[in-house]
Write an enzyme that holds these catalytic residues in place. Sequence first.
Site, PDB file in Angstrom:
ATOM      1  N   GLU A 458     -18.459 -12.986  -2.048  1.00 17.71           N
ATOM      2  CA  GLU A 458     -18.440 -12.759  -3.489  1.00 17.71           C
ATOM      3  C   GLU A 458     -18.691 -14.102  -4.183  1.00 17.71           C
ATOM      4  OE1 GLU A 458     -15.516 -10.367  -6.593  1.00 17.71           O
ATOM      5  OE2 GLU A 458     -14.598 -11.536  -4.986  1.00 17.71           O
ATOM      6  N   ILE A 459     -19.849 -14.221  -4.796  1.00 15.31           N
ATOM      7  CA  ILE A 459     -20.230 -15.443  -5.496  1.00 15.31           C
ATOM      8  C   ILE A 459     -19.876 -15.289  -6.971  1.00 15.31           C
ATOM      9  CG2 ILE A 459     -22.188 -16.894  -6.177  1.00 15.31           C
ATOM     10  CD1 ILE A 459     -23.480 -16.119  -3.469  1.00 15.31           C
TER      11      ILE A 459
END
Length: 711
Positions: A458-459
């Site tokens: 998850e960026i």
Amino acid sequence: MQQEDFITIEKKDGVATIWLDLKGEKMNVVSPDLIGLFDGMMDALESDPEVLAAVIISRKKDFIAGADIKSFKIEKVGDFQPITKKGHDILDRLENSKKPVVAAIHGTCYGLGTELSLACAARIASNDRSTKLALPEVKLGLLPGGGGTQRLPRLVGIQKALDMMLTGKNIFARKALKMGLVDELVHKSALHRSACELALSLVKKPLKRKDKRNFQEKVLESNPFTRKIIFDQARKMVQGMTKGNYPAPFEIINCVQIGYEKGRNVGFAEEIVRFEKLMLSPESEQLRNIFFAMTAKKKNPLQDKVREVDTLAMLGAGFMGAGIAEVSVTKGIDILLKDIKNETLASAKQTIWKNFKRKIKRKALTKVEAESYINSITGQLDYDNFDKADIVVEAVFEDLGLKQRILAETEAVTRPDCIFASNTSALPISAIAEKAERPELVIGMHYFSPVPKMPLLEIVKTEQTADWVIATCLDIGIKQGKTCIVVKDGPGFYTTRILAPMMNEALLMLEEGGDMLQIDKEMKIFGFPVGPVTLMDEVGIDVGAHIMSGDLMKHYVSQRAGAKVSTTLIELFKAGYSGRKNKKGFYLYDEKTGKKVKGKVNEKIYDFFGGKERLQLPSEEVQHRAGFAMVNEAALCLQEGIIDNPLDGDVGAIFGLGFPPFKGGPFRYMDSIGADKAVEILEKLAAKHGIRFKPADIIVEYAKEGKKFYD
């Protein structure tokens, strides 16, 4: 499509080499349009007096990646059976050809590629570590539709075949030889020549295979009575693992059993019918959607903005830091691994080396390569050589002040273009970057534990994060083999934010007298791989307490006046409970192995939830309260712009949190039941349990307009 777009034939010394090379594609995949080309190929071989035998081989780096699922169009019963039947007829023709055909396999050989090879007179493979065979259809909610349920068990035995088909696992070259899936292994440079020699030898004398089953397998598979025990036990195992949510494994067992009880031809016929039945099932539709999403996520939409990363500096050599280092160094990135203790650095390297040794044992890695990788990890207690780092990733304790201090220290010793990424699971990235000199270079890279196994990254971007920074972090994640989503900064980002309400609901149910075992059981029936109570032990009660006492839950309450939040997790942590990591949690753990004692809860923990007397809550209520707490929060995240689209929301929930894949993710799940039904369930829950279940405005809007989240 013309034959030359996929197949070219070269003849030499009595052997026809059939080269597979699908134009315009990186890999050979077989669509319905291509199936008919094999008929023309067989006509040419059988009518040519110069040809005594044939070899099927690929010009690409892989053999056949399987069927082109996207090209399979089906709306009703009967649509697909003729296509499957045509495929069966061609493979029967290949199997019964008077001129022996050898499959020469290098690289990936999946699905229809494996089934085509099973129909050949023999199989020879390269001993390269990239060579792997599999029948992974079960992962798409399907069964092997090209005769695999009949040919594979008769080649390697029922038990090995069921294991291969029910798991969809990769079978690497040496194991394939050991179990009899392939007949010979050679170096890839000798594959074509050796295959031609093998094909010519079969003209003179058919191959006599040694039965590679062990004594027990031979006994159990030798008669109808013991075979029935095998099939019954397989169904029992599948039921226990899937809770009946996935029909494909049962249909695979059915096809194999029918083939043994009524003969191969009946088995083939059943395979055709049951394959189509599964294609029409909602479970397979959702699993195929996930597969397409994973494929799409392998491409970086910001590829033109990516900057090269040669060196990654890792702050914190604990479990997460070691995992991030491991998945990075194997992609050719040098690692500077910094910690405050030599013992932690030594432990991290030991953990990484242990994982490399497992890969060496599986022949997935050579010892020389493993040693090269481990030597590319420099353990250190200071910031030496941080001026060489292209990116710094921190995985230190979840404390805002600490992370801000670490950021300031790294900015002082790194280049002006060095990215700073935080692995925090809940602290806002904008808060970490609040005092940064270069806030445009600060980003979140939220990995999941254990890093080498968990697929999601998850960026997290802030309003200030530069596009090239996002692009470069996406590139790193994709190279690491992660499925990436980019989300907007906020308390808990996306995954932690939607997980927290579900965990909170499980705790509230325990406070109301609910039973730990029942809550976990019901959510597994709903489709989660583990229940929320088990998950709290696995993630850590300490981590959960930190989240429940932080900005995330404050935000949760602020958005829902009168919302109820459990504080019991905080009390448990203060009392010394951390879950599995200190063998003191909701469940009992073996003191020696540290493993959970199956079905045994820690009765003492009920003292924090009102006493040991427990009641059984209605099954649907448990599932809806916990499940829709997550679904509703996901909708709020879309509504608020935390995620850009429903696809990212579904990918994040499935790959990060284990949301039931057969339901397709929160948004596809709402589409399948209808937004109006979702509103009805949430309003019913709100009436009984409070305002926290008030349906998100976006769901109400979609219900009124009859809209879906996916077109």
